[in-house]
Motif scaffolding. Structure first.
Motif, PDB file in Angstrom:
ATOM      1  N   ALA A   1       0.818  -1.214   0.000  1.00 15.90           N
ATOM      2  CA  ALA A   1       0.000   0.000   0.000  1.00 15.90           C
ATOM      3  C   ALA A   1       0.850   1.262   0.000  1.00 15.90           C
ATOM      4  O   ALA A   1       0.474   2.281  -0.597  1.00 15.90           O
ATOM      5  CB  ALA A   1      -0.929  -0.003   1.207  1.00 15.90           C
ATOM      6  N   ALA A   2       2.025   1.195   0.646  1.00 16.33           N
ATOM      7  CA  ALA A   2       2.881   2.382   0.744  1.00 16.33           C
ATOM      8  C   ALA A   2       3.375   2.849  -0.621  1.00 16.33           C
ATOM      9  O   ALA A   2       3.740   4.011  -0.781  1.00 16.33           O
ATOM     10  CB  ALA A   2       4.068   2.089   1.656  1.00 16.33           C
TER      11      ALA A   2
ATOM     12  N   PRO B   1      -3.784   3.357  -2.233  1.00 16.91           N
ATOM     13  CA  PRO B   1      -3.469   2.784  -0.913  1.00 16.91           C
ATOM     14  C   PRO B   1      -4.678   2.682   0.012  1.00 16.91           C
ATOM     15  O   PRO B   1      -4.825   1.688   0.734  1.00 16.91           O
ATOM     16  CB  PRO B   1      -2.416   3.750  -0.352  1.00 16.91           C
ATOM     17  N   ASP B   2      -5.551   3.665  -0.014  1.00 17.90           N
ATOM     18  CA  ASP B   2      -6.710   3.620   0.883  1.00 17.90           C
ATOM     19  C   ASP B   2      -7.648   2.481   0.510  1.00 17.90           C
ATOM     20  O   ASP B   2      -8.207   1.799   1.381  1.00 17.90           O
ATOM     21  CB  ASP B   2      -7.457   4.953   0.849  1.00 17.90           C
ATOM     22  N   ARG B   3      -7.847   2.280  -0.793  1.00 20.30           N
ATOM     23  CA  ARG B   3      -8.720   1.196  -1.240  1.00 20.30           C
ATOM     24  C   ARG B   3      -8.131  -0.163  -0.849  1.00 20.30           C
ATOM     25  O   ARG B   3      -8.863  -1.075  -0.437  1.00 20.30           O
ATOM     26  CB  ARG B   3      -8.912   1.281  -2.754  1.00 20.30           C
ATOM     27  N   ILE B   4      -6.810  -0.293  -0.936  1.00 14.37           N
ATOM     28  CA  ILE B   4      -6.154  -1.548  -0.568  1.00 14.37           C
ATOM     29  C   ILE B   4      -6.356  -1.845   0.913  1.00 14.37           C
ATOM     30  O   ILE B   4      -6.720  -2.957   1.298  1.00 14.37           O
ATOM     31  CB  ILE B   4      -4.650  -1.494  -0.924  1.00 14.37           C
TER      32      ILE B   4
ATOM     33  N   ILE C   1      -6.964  -4.960  -6.727  1.00 12.68           N
ATOM     34  CA  ILE C   1      -7.548  -3.829  -5.986  1.00 12.68           C
ATOM     35  C   ILE C   1      -6.908  -2.519  -6.445  1.00 12.68           C
ATOM     36  O   ILE C   1      -7.582  -1.499  -6.629  1.00 12.68           O
ATOM     37  CB  ILE C   1      -7.352  -4.010  -4.467  1.00 12.68           C
ATOM     38  N   ASP C   2      -5.596  -2.549  -6.648  1.00 11.17           N
ATOM     39  CA  ASP C   2      -4.854  -1.347  -7.007  1.00 11.17           C
ATOM     40  C   ASP C   2      -5.218  -0.848  -8.405  1.00 11.17           C
ATOM     41  O   ASP C   2      -5.238   0.355  -8.659  1.00 11.17           O
ATOM     42  CB  ASP C   2      -3.352  -1.624  -6.918  1.00 11.17           C
ATOM     43  N   GLN C   3      -5.526  -1.783  -9.310  1.00 13.98           N
ATOM     44  CA  GLN C   3      -5.733  -1.407 -10.715  1.00 13.98           C
ATOM     45  C   GLN C   3      -7.197  -1.222 -11.111  1.00 13.98           C
ATOM     46  O   GLN C   3      -7.487  -0.482 -12.057  1.00 13.98           O
ATOM     47  CB  GLN C   3      -5.120  -2.481 -11.626  1.00 13.98           C
ATOM     48  N   PHE C   4      -8.106  -1.883 -10.394  1.00 15.29           N
ATOM     49  CA  PHE C   4      -9.519  -1.835 -10.793  1.00 15.29           C
ATOM     50  C   PHE C   4     -10.361  -1.260  -9.655  1.00 15.29           C
ATOM     51  O   PHE C   4     -10.513  -1.875  -8.605  1.00 15.29           O
ATOM     52  CB  PHE C   4     -10.016  -3.233 -11.159  1.00 15.29           C
TER      53      PHE C   4
END
Length: 437
Positions: A348-349, A354-357, A400-403
């Motif tokens: 996440a860093a 990051p918040d969604r993760i 999660i990061d991409q979609f």
């Protein structure tokens, strides 16, 4: 790992760790970022590294079941060694590629895998070049003129390798041949002589002849060459060498005569280390409990069993990290979940979202995923770390990061297929298993 610490990690280190986990591999570096539960070993291992740096030598046996983190542990130890400017070599023992009873082959793999904080494998040439530079600096500091420098360097070479030359005179001879070829501008011969010094077979006869050496390195000469390498490393600013002989338990599956030779070679190595023949060497082997305790392993050779004997009858909390043999307890559901949370925070860093993760892959979800992967492997959480981290990074966090509309609890169903399992993992589950997480 705390969120604050995760945010302080460099982009390069973070990417290297995450990329390795995505492939299902143990990262080559950055292990301190993931070292949960190893703090109990730190004081003892650091004390041993300091002793080696001061001219001592140490032998250590690491035991653990598959998945307990033996490779992780030794690479983490390697990073601590490199911070002290040690050189490090990790060698996979195997019947075909690196049989333990052929020490000349073990030495060759050592030089091929030799690495330092500054140089990747093989670091043999930069190490040797740094040594000659150090000799030149010492000669000049002692008042040698430029004209006298070659002779003074040769005198220092002879003096520094005097002890080694009593066991393996050809080591010093080859170094002289390497330097002579470089001085003459003959790069091809220099490279060939250095290859011979590294234990490589099939070096051209002309190159060997020009350097004054003959034949190939043998079993007994290999030990002398290790001494020579330690001397070169120390004079070149590397106070120690960590050598890891990984997966020694493969000896249990070889022919009886080969196994007995290998066990005796291991006993010989341990005795040489304890006798002080290799100042600056930290030798580590890894193996499963069956190798140390079973009739097809260490117990076949009573003198070896005696040297490795360690009391593991007490509660693991009271294991002695200073003992010749240490055990890795393996993962529990709790510790596997903790590792997953550490990886999530690290990811996440450096993530785009990051918040969604942190929201979608919260602690509870990571615990559920760890439980599910363990279930897919017959309930044996201890062998699940590799697959769990691979799934967590590649199947969950990346998505999660991409979609923006991906929710792992809604859109992801864990699938473990036989093709993505290692042989040991595959033996634990007969069929492909689909689990809702």
């Amino acid at each position: 790992m705390s969120t604050a610490r995760s945010s302080q990690v460099s982009t390069v280190r973070r990417r290297a760790v995450i990329d390795a986990l995505r492939r299902g591999a143990v990262p080559e570096s950055g292990l301190d970022l993931l070292a949960t539960g190893l703090d109990r070993f730190e004081a003892a291992l650091d004390g041993e590294l300091n002793a080696v740096a001061s001219g001592g030598s140490v032998f250590k046996a690491v035991r653990g079941e598959y998945g307990s983190g033996k490779t992780f542990f030794t690479r983490w130890l390697g990073e601590r060694a490199k911070r002290r400017n040690f050189a490090v070599a990790e060698i996979q023992i195997s019947e075909t590629e690196t049989p333990l009873h052929k020490l000349e082959t073990v030495y060759r793999r050592l030089t091929e895998r030799l690495t330092t904080a500054s140089f990747p494998p093989s670091a043999l040439r930069p190490v040797v070049d740094a040594w000659f530079y150090a000799l030149e600096e010492d000669a000049l500091a002692a008042g040698a003129s430029e004209e006298d420098l070659p002779g003074e360097v040769d005198r220092l070479l002879t003096a520094r390798l005097a002890e080694v030359s009593r066991q393996a005179q050809s080591f010093a001879t080859a170094l002289r041949g390497y330097r002579a070829a470089l001085t003459a501008g003959d790069e091809a011969t220099a490279a060939a002589v250095l290859a011979w010094l590294g234990g490589q077979p099939h070096v051209a006869a002309a190159a060997r002849s020009s350097a004054g050496v003959r034949g190939n390195l043998d079993h007994f000469g290999a030990l002398g060459f290790v001494q020579g390498l330690l001397t070169v490393l120390r004079d070149g600013g590397h106070p120690g060498l960590l050598v890891v002989l990984d997966e020694v338990e493969t000896l249990q599956r070889v022919r009886t005569d080969v196994r007995d030779k290998a066990l005796n070679a291991l006993r010989q190595l341990i005795d040489e280390v304890h006798a002080g023949r290799f100042p600056g060497l930290y030798l580590v082997i890894t193996g499963t409990p069956s190798f140390y305790d079973g009739r097809q392993g260490v117990q076949r050779l009573a003198p070896l069993a005696q040297r490795l004997a360690t009391d593991f009858t007490t509660d693991p909390r009271f294991d002695n990290p200073r003992a010749v043999q240490v055990r890795l307890p393996g993962f529990t559901l709790e510790s596997l979940t903790g590792l997953g949370i550490t990886i999530r925070d690290l990811y996440a860093a450096g993530a785009d979202a990051p918040d969604r993760i942190k929201s979608l892959a919260d602690d509870a979800y990571i615990a559920d995923l760890a439980r599910a992967v363990g279930g897919a492997l017959g309930g044996k959480v201890g062998v699940a770390p590799r697959l769990f981290l691979k799934k967590l990074v590649g199947d969950v966090l990346d998505r999660i990061d991409q979609f923006a509309d991906f929710d792992p609890r809604v859109h992801y169903k864990l699938t473990v297929s036989g093709t993505e399992l290692t042989e040991v993992e595959r033996n634990l589950t007969a069929d492909d298993i689909d689990l809702d997480v």
